[in-house]
Design an enzyme around this catalytic site. Structure first.
Site, PDB file in Angstrom:
ATOM      1  N   HIS A  18      -6.568  10.120 -10.881  1.00  0.00           N
ATOM      2  CA  HIS A  18      -7.073   9.161  -9.809  1.00  0.00           C
ATOM      3  C   HIS A  18      -7.658  10.013  -8.709  1.00  0.00           C
ATOM      4  CE1 HIS A  18      -6.826   5.810  -7.429  1.00  0.00           C
ATOM      5  NE2 HIS A  18      -5.497   5.643  -7.216  1.00  0.00           N
TER       6      HIS A  18
ATOM      7  N   MET B  12       1.257   0.909 -14.145  1.00  0.00           N
ATOM      8  CA  MET B  12       0.785  -0.191 -14.716  1.00  0.00           C
ATOM      9  C   MET B  12       0.485  -0.106 -16.146  1.00  0.00           C
ATOM     10  SD  MET B  12      -1.975  -1.785 -11.816  1.00  0.00           S
ATOM     11  CE  MET B  12      -2.399   0.142 -11.055  1.00  0.00           C
TER      12      MET B  12
ATOM     13  N   THR C 275      -7.275   0.649  -3.432  1.00  0.00           N
ATOM     14  CA  THR C 275      -8.683   1.036  -3.992  1.00  0.00           C
ATOM     15  C   THR C 275      -9.746   0.190  -3.917  1.00  0.00           C
ATOM     16  OG1 THR C 275      -7.178   2.399  -5.639  1.00  0.00           O
ATOM     17  CG2 THR C 275      -9.637   2.323  -6.162  1.00  0.00           C
TER      18      THR C 275
ATOM     19  N   ARG D 237      -7.595   6.738   2.123  1.00  0.00           N
ATOM     20  CA  ARG D 237      -8.321   6.202   1.080  1.00  0.00           C
ATOM     21  C   ARG D 237      -9.713   5.700   1.486  1.00  0.00           C
ATOM     22  NH1 ARG D 237      -6.188   4.933  -3.775  1.00  0.00           N
ATOM     23  NH2 ARG D 237      -8.429   4.702  -4.189  1.00  0.00           N
TER      24      ARG D 237
ATOM     25  N   SER E 209      -5.262  -4.080  -7.943  1.00  0.00           N
ATOM     26  CA  SER E 209      -5.218  -3.045  -6.726  1.00  0.00           C
ATOM     27  C   SER E 209      -5.160  -3.590  -5.452  1.00  0.00           C
ATOM     28  CB  SER E 209      -6.622  -2.146  -7.105  1.00  0.00           C
ATOM     29  OG  SER E 209      -7.050  -1.197  -5.870  1.00  0.00           O
ATOM     30  N   THR E 210      -4.766  -2.741  -4.472  1.00  0.00           N
ATOM     31  CA  THR E 210      -4.922  -3.257  -2.928  1.00  0.00           C
ATOM     32  C   THR E 210      -5.724  -2.288  -2.405  1.00  0.00           C
ATOM     33  OG1 THR E 210      -2.665  -4.176  -2.906  1.00  0.00           O
ATOM     34  CG2 THR E 210      -3.696  -3.379  -0.866  1.00  0.00           C
TER      35      THR E 210
ATOM     36  N   ARG F  38     -11.921   0.916 -12.827  1.00  0.00           N
ATOM     37  CA  ARG F  38     -10.224   1.162 -13.083  1.00  0.00           C
ATOM     38  C   ARG F  38     -10.174   0.533 -14.472  1.00  0.00           C
ATOM     39  NH1 ARG F  38      -5.186   0.102  -8.874  1.00  0.00           N
ATOM     40  NH2 ARG F  38      -6.192   2.009  -8.202  1.00  0.00           N
TER      41      ARG F  38
ATOM     42  N   CYS G 185       1.231   7.480  -2.954  1.00  0.00           N
ATOM     43  CA  CYS G 185      -0.064   6.876  -3.170  1.00  0.00           C
ATOM     44  C   CYS G 185       0.106   5.269  -2.762  1.00  0.00           C
ATOM     45  CB  CYS G 185      -0.671   7.153  -4.414  1.00  0.00           C
ATOM     46  SG  CYS G 185       0.332   6.416  -5.728  1.00  0.00           S
ATOM     47  N   LEU G 186       1.352   4.710  -3.102  1.00  0.00           N
ATOM     48  CA  LEU G 186       1.534   3.305  -2.907  1.00  0.00           C
ATOM     49  C   LEU G 186       0.847   2.722  -4.280  1.00  0.00           C
ATOM     50  CD1 LEU G 186       1.057   2.428   0.763  1.00  0.00           C
ATOM     51  CD2 LEU G 186       3.169   3.665  -0.487  1.00  0.00           C
TER      52      LEU G 186
ATOM     53  N   GLN H 164      -7.602   9.248  -4.898  1.00  0.00           N
ATOM     54  CA  GLN H 164      -6.264   9.423  -4.271  1.00  0.00           C
ATOM     55  C   GLN H 164      -6.021  10.747  -3.956  1.00  0.00           C
ATOM     56  OE1 GLN H 164      -3.946   6.694  -3.778  1.00  0.00           O
ATOM     57  NE2 GLN H 164      -3.140   8.220  -2.350  1.00  0.00           N
TER      58      GLN H 164
ATOM     59  N   ASP I 174       5.634   8.994  -6.900  1.00  0.00           N
ATOM     60  CA  ASP I 174       4.855   7.570  -7.221  1.00  0.00           C
ATOM     61  C   ASP I 174       5.696   6.747  -7.950  1.00  0.00           C
ATOM     62  OD1 ASP I 174       2.717   5.869  -7.942  1.00  0.00           O
ATOM     63  OD2 ASP I 174       1.957   7.038  -9.395  1.00  0.00           O
TER      64      ASP I 174
HETATM   65  N1   CP Z   1      -2.760   3.819  -4.614  1.00  0.00           N
HETATM   66  C1   CP Z   1      -3.761   3.137  -5.193  1.00  0.00           C
HETATM   67  O1   CP Z   1      -4.455   3.302  -5.983  1.00  0.00           O
HETATM   68  O2   CP Z   1      -3.251   1.846  -4.865  1.00  0.00           O
HETATM   69  P1   CP Z   1      -3.966   0.480  -5.364  1.00  0.00           P
HETATM   70  O3   CP Z   1      -3.454   0.436  -6.744  1.00  0.00           O
HETATM   71  O4   CP Z   1      -3.358  -0.747  -4.691  1.00  0.00           O
HETATM   72  O5   CP Z   1      -5.411   0.482  -5.470  1.00  0.00           O
HETATM   73  N1  NVA Z   2       0.628   5.631 -11.326  1.00  0.00           N
HETATM   74  C1  NVA Z   2       0.391   4.265 -10.790  1.00  0.00           C
HETATM   75  C2  NVA Z   2      -0.619   4.395  -9.705  1.00  0.00           C
HETATM   76  C3  NVA Z   2      -1.214   3.337  -9.233  1.00  0.00           C
HETATM   77  C4  NVA Z   2      -1.948   3.438  -8.028  1.00  0.00           C
HETATM   78  C5  NVA Z   2      -0.046   3.355 -12.070  1.00  0.00           C
HETATM   79  O1  NVA Z   2      -0.968   4.049 -12.886  1.00  0.00           O
HETATM   80  O2  NVA Z   2      -0.061   2.157 -11.947  1.00  0.00           O
END
Ligand code: CP
Ligand code: NVA
Length: 330
Positions: A135, A246, A60, A310, A57-58, A108, A283-284, A138, A241
């Site tokens: 999420h 992940m 969050t 965020r 995560s960046t 997470r 959301c990145l 977000q 998105d």
């Molecule tokens: N949008 C978001 O949750 O980004 P991270 O996965 O970098 O936390």
């Molecule tokens: N849909 C993505 C969101 C990441 C913030 C994931 O679950 O990896």
């Protein structure tokens, strides 16, 4: 009764959801204007917030740590190699132990049942920092962003004054979409989703989204299609998105093929008939396949304010769930 947790936007009434978004906006304005209320920086003093992240995560991570710091608490980051989160120790044992020493767990996880199980056995509030299903942090940031981009003509009242707006989601039906769609229904914002065959909203999730209308006088409508242009028609905001969340890395080839033609471009927006001054959100982290640079780095793009939001979402969620113990209308 046990502590109140934030698992999904579905847990919030429309009034509670708009109150969190409004509080995020109030905090943002005050801090930026150099008018931080003195009590803000002591609201979590002497308290530790555990951050249990089994995935990268960046935003969050940084927003939660920065928010805890702003509130005077101590963020304790526990990555997947640091603690026994569902590995080598049961979630029950982990939850009982960590909640006995901290004021909140921000987690997470992979399967949503992991964060739900932590919550079930925790003596302190648990905040979902992304699961396979939801999420919520977000979505709070996204509605703060929409609220800023579309200032309401009716700033008071139970919602955010966004009725009649249309959001188009073009891409994978995933965790980020599910909470966003629930937020839209609750805020009277229509949401149209375009996903390729086999990547639509699962039945159970659709049921949850369309039943999120309790206490909503004019709920937003959910519509679904496989044709991006159809979803985009008349939309104020285009959102997407990653196509590969992940945990889905092994499906990369299959997914890139299935989503061909779903990239958000200026041409697609034009063909679909988006509103003249449509905005773009994501959301990145972002990959070029789901959105072209011409959109992502354009003046239409809200992605960087959205990411910054965020922080304010995390401040508001921690104040609501930890400082005010789930009394969100305070
Ligand atoms: N949008 C978001 O949750 O980004 P991270 O996965 O970098 O936390
Ligand atoms: N849909 C993505 C969101 C990441 C913030 C994931 O679950 O990896």
């Amino acid at each position: 009764a046990g502590p109140r947790h934030l698992m999904s936007i579905a847990d919030l009434t429309p009034a509670e959801f708009s109150s969190i978004v409004r509080n995020a906006a109030v905090r943002k304005q005050a801090v930026k204007a150099g008018q931080t209320p003195p009590s803000l920086s002591t609201s979590l003093s002497g308290q530790t917030i555990a951050m249990m992240f089994s995935k990268r995560s960046t935003r969050t991570r940084v927003s939660t740590e920065a928010a805890v710091t702003m509130l005077g608490g101590h963020p304790m980051f526990l990555g997947k190699d640091d603690i026994q989160l569902g590995v080598n120790e049961s979630l029950y044992d982990t939850s009982v132990v960590i909640s006995s020493m901290t004021s909140c767990m921000v987690a997470r996880v992979g399967p949503h049942s992991d964060v739900a199980n932590l919550a079930k056995h925790s003596s302190v509030p648990v905040i979902n920092a992304l699961s396979e299903d939801f999420h919520p942090l977000q979505t709070i940031a996204d509605f703060l962003t929409i609220h800023e981009a579309f200032p309401s003509s009716k700033p008071s009242g139970p919602g955010l004054g966004l009725n009649g707006l249309k959001v188009a989601w073009v891409g994978d039906s995933n965790n980020v979409l599910f909470d966003l769609a629930i937020g839209c229904v609750k805020m009277g914002v229509d949401i149209a989703v375009a996903s390729p065959a086999g990547y639509g909203i699962p039945d159970k999730m659709r049921q949850l989204i369309i039943s999120s209308t309790e206490g909503v006088s004019s709920p937003g409508k959910l519509s679904e299609t496989m044709v991006p242009e159809e979803a985009i028609k008349g939309a104020d905001v285009l959102v997407t998105d990653t196509w590969i969340s992940m945990g889905q890395e092994s499906e990369q080839q299959k997914r890139l093929k299935a989503f061909a033609g779903y990239q958000i471009t200026n041409d697609l927006a034009k063909r679909g008939g988006a509103k003249e001054d449509w905005k773009f959100m994501h959301c990145l982290p972002r990959h070029p396949e789901e959105v072209a640079d011409e959109v992502f780095y354009s003046p239409r793009s809200l992605v960087f304010p959205e990411a910054e939001n965020r922080l304010w979402a995390a401040v508001a969620a921690l104040e609501g769930f930890v400082v005010n113990k789930g009394n969100l209308l305070k």
